[in-house]
Motif scaffolding. Sequence first.
Motif, short mmCIF file in Angstrom:
data_model
loop_
_atom_site.label_atom_id
_atom_site.label_comp_id
_atom_site.label_asym_id
_atom_site.label_seq_id
_atom_site.Cartn_x
_atom_site.Cartn_y
_atom_site.Cartn_z
N ARG A 160 -38.20 -52.09 -27.47
CA ARG A 160 -39.10 -52.75 -28.42
C ARG A 160 -39.42 -51.83 -29.60
NH1 ARG A 160 -44.95 -55.51 -26.83
NH2 ARG A 160 -45.38 -56.41 -28.90
N ILE A 161 -39.66 -50.56 -29.33
CA ILE A 161 -39.95 -49.60 -30.40
C ILE A 161 -38.74 -49.44 -31.32
CG2 ILE A 161 -40.51 -47.18 -30.89
CD1 ILE A 161 -42.13 -47.26 -28.22
N ALA A 162 -37.56 -49.35 -30.71
CA ALA A 162 -36.35 -49.25 -31.52
C ALA A 162 -36.20 -50.48 -32.41
CB ALA A 162 -35.12 -49.10 -30.62
N ALA A 163 -36.54 -51.65 -31.89
CA ALA A 163 -36.46 -52.88 -32.68
C ALA A 163 -37.47 -52.88 -33.83
CB ALA A 163 -36.68 -54.10 -31.78
N GLY B 1 -37.54 -45.19 -44.06
CA GLY B 1 -38.67 -45.69 -43.30
C GLY B 1 -38.90 -44.82 -42.08
N MET B 2 -40.11 -44.92 -41.51
CA MET B 2 -40.47 -44.16 -40.31
C MET B 2 -41.19 -45.09 -39.33
SD MET B 2 -41.79 -40.51 -41.91
CE MET B 2 -43.13 -41.19 -42.92
N THR B 3 -40.86 -44.94 -38.07
CA THR B 3 -41.53 -45.67 -37.00
C THR B 3 -41.96 -44.62 -35.99
OG1 THR B 3 -40.04 -47.54 -37.37
CG2 THR B 3 -41.32 -47.56 -35.34
N LEU B 4 -43.27 -44.34 -35.95
CA LEU B 4 -43.75 -43.17 -35.24
C LEU B 4 -44.89 -43.52 -34.29
CD1 LEU B 4 -43.96 -40.79 -38.34
CD2 LEU B 4 -42.02 -41.09 -36.77
N MET B 5 -44.87 -42.87 -33.12
CA MET B 5 -45.94 -43.09 -32.15
C MET B 5 -46.91 -41.91 -32.15
SD MET B 5 -45.81 -43.77 -28.04
CE MET B 5 -44.34 -44.76 -28.23
N PHE B 6 -48.20 -42.25 -32.18
CA PHE B 6 -49.29 -41.27 -32.18
C PHE B 6 -50.30 -41.64 -31.10
CE2 PHE B 6 -47.81 -41.98 -36.52
CZ PHE B 6 -47.67 -40.71 -37.06
N GLN B 7 -51.26 -40.74 -30.87
CA GLN B 7 -52.46 -41.16 -30.17
C GLN B 7 -53.08 -42.30 -30.98
OE1 GLN B 7 -55.28 -38.10 -29.00
NE2 GLN B 7 -53.68 -36.55 -28.99
N GLN B 8 -53.65 -43.29 -30.30
CA GLN B 8 -54.19 -44.45 -31.01
C GLN B 8 -55.22 -44.05 -32.05
OE1 GLN B 8 -55.01 -48.41 -29.11
NE2 GLN B 8 -57.13 -47.83 -29.52
N LEU C 290 -47.92 -51.58 -32.75
CA LEU C 290 -47.91 -51.74 -31.30
C LEU C 290 -48.86 -50.75 -30.67
CD1 LEU C 290 -46.48 -53.02 -28.75
CD2 LEU C 290 -44.84 -51.13 -28.90
N ARG C 291 -49.63 -51.21 -29.68
CA ARG C 291 -50.51 -50.32 -28.90
C ARG C 291 -49.96 -50.21 -27.49
NH1 ARG C 291 -55.58 -50.21 -31.92
NH2 ARG C 291 -55.55 -51.90 -33.47
N LEU C 292 -50.02 -49.00 -26.92
CA LEU C 292 -49.49 -48.78 -25.57
C LEU C 292 -50.56 -48.13 -24.70
CD1 LEU C 292 -47.02 -48.08 -27.78
CD2 LEU C 292 -45.75 -47.90 -25.66
N PRO C 293 -50.76 -48.66 -23.49
CA PRO C 293 -51.77 -48.09 -22.58
C PRO C 293 -51.29 -46.78 -21.98
CG PRO C 293 -50.56 -49.82 -21.47
CD PRO C 293 -50.07 -49.82 -22.90
N SER D 256 -45.47 -41.10 -18.55
CA SER D 256 -45.48 -40.19 -17.40
C SER D 256 -45.48 -38.75 -17.93
CB SER D 256 -44.26 -40.43 -16.51
OG SER D 256 -44.25 -39.54 -15.42
N PRO D 257 -46.52 -37.97 -17.63
CA PRO D 257 -47.77 -38.39 -16.99
C PRO D 257 -48.61 -39.23 -17.95
CG PRO D 257 -47.98 -36.15 -17.76
CD PRO D 257 -46.55 -36.55 -18.03
N ALA D 258 -49.54 -39.99 -17.40
CA ALA D 258 -50.38 -40.85 -18.23
C ALA D 258 -51.36 -39.99 -19.02
CB ALA D 258 -51.14 -41.83 -17.36
N PRO D 259 -51.38 -40.11 -20.34
CA PRO D 259 -52.40 -39.39 -21.12
C PRO D 259 -53.77 -40.01 -20.88
CG PRO D 259 -51.17 -40.88 -22.53
CD PRO D 259 -50.51 -40.96 -21.18
N LYS D 260 -54.79 -39.38 -21.42
CA LYS D 260 -56.15 -39.89 -21.24
C LYS D 260 -56.50 -40.96 -22.27
CE LYS D 260 -57.86 -35.56 -19.25
NZ LYS D 260 -58.81 -34.43 -19.40
N VAL D 261 -55.63 -41.16 -23.24
CA VAL D 261 -55.93 -42.09 -24.34
C VAL D 261 -54.77 -43.07 -24.52
CG1 VAL D 261 -57.37 -40.41 -25.54
CG2 VAL D 261 -54.91 -40.49 -26.02
N TRP D 262 -55.06 -44.16 -25.24
CA TRP D 262 -54.01 -45.10 -25.63
C TRP D 262 -53.17 -44.48 -26.74
CZ3 TRP D 262 -53.49 -50.78 -25.00
CH2 TRP D 262 -54.15 -51.25 -23.86
#
Length: 276
Positions: free
Chosen positions: A37-40, A143-150, A182-185, A190-196
């Motif tokens: 989904r992120i790649a898309a 363009g950039m598609t980047l994931m951060f802490q929410q 997009l938001r990810l819980p 893995s491991p689960a961070p403390k934040v979204w």
Amino acid sequence: MSGPALPSLRETIARHGLDARKALGQHFLLDEALCRRIAALAGDLAGRQVLEVGPGPGGLTRALLAAPAAMVTAVELDRRAVAALAELEAAHPGRLRVIEADALTVDPAALLPAPRKIVANLPYNVATPLLVGWLRGAAAIEGMTLMFQQEVAERICAAPGTGAYGRLAVLAQWRCRCDLLLRLPPGAFSPAPKVWSAVVGFRPHPEDPGEALFRTLERLTAAAFGQRRKMLRGALKPLGEAEALLDAAGIAGDRRAETLTVSEFDRLARLLQSRA
């Protein structure tokens, strides 16, 4: 075209002792559907050179290779992950290049031919300096598609007058259209961070104001937001002739930084540069 079947991401992690390390800001995304989904979300990758930073075991890398990218260049600091990605590199000859390096030292324009895109689940501990560096050279990036802490993603996309609006929002929105996609819980990692976490899309504006003006805006926003409670006439004093600068821009000296629009910061930056 892919080669023989690859081990699962969890098998890859186990085989290479690739436990996520806090010091490297690692949180691995192992859900293949989310990776696709992120790649898309990165849009059309056909014929594009894609830079990925911090690929870890290669979940997002696999999704990018399944898309029609011309080449994926993965920059990874963790030697264990570099070894784990070697199998993936062998399975996609000529389409994946793995480079062991600190991404903060890498210039996308020097590393990749155009057209270039950046798609990455950024290590938390270097996400902001990486973004600012890429914004300086945004004219060379499609363009950039980047994931951060929410929280960081919300700061990037924040509007003036809100609590999240600050220096990062001004720099990012001055150079790009920024969309929270997009938001990810925590449980997605893995491991689960403390934040979204959240994915932000960046589309550079057509006009290239140049790196010199970007650096002037960096100085301006550092001063303006350095002491948020100060009125601008006080906050901008270190830049010299603050009152005259504000008067020339038609901005009241008793306003505070968080009330200024990106276009008002642009006006101030151009005036400041013209007086240098």
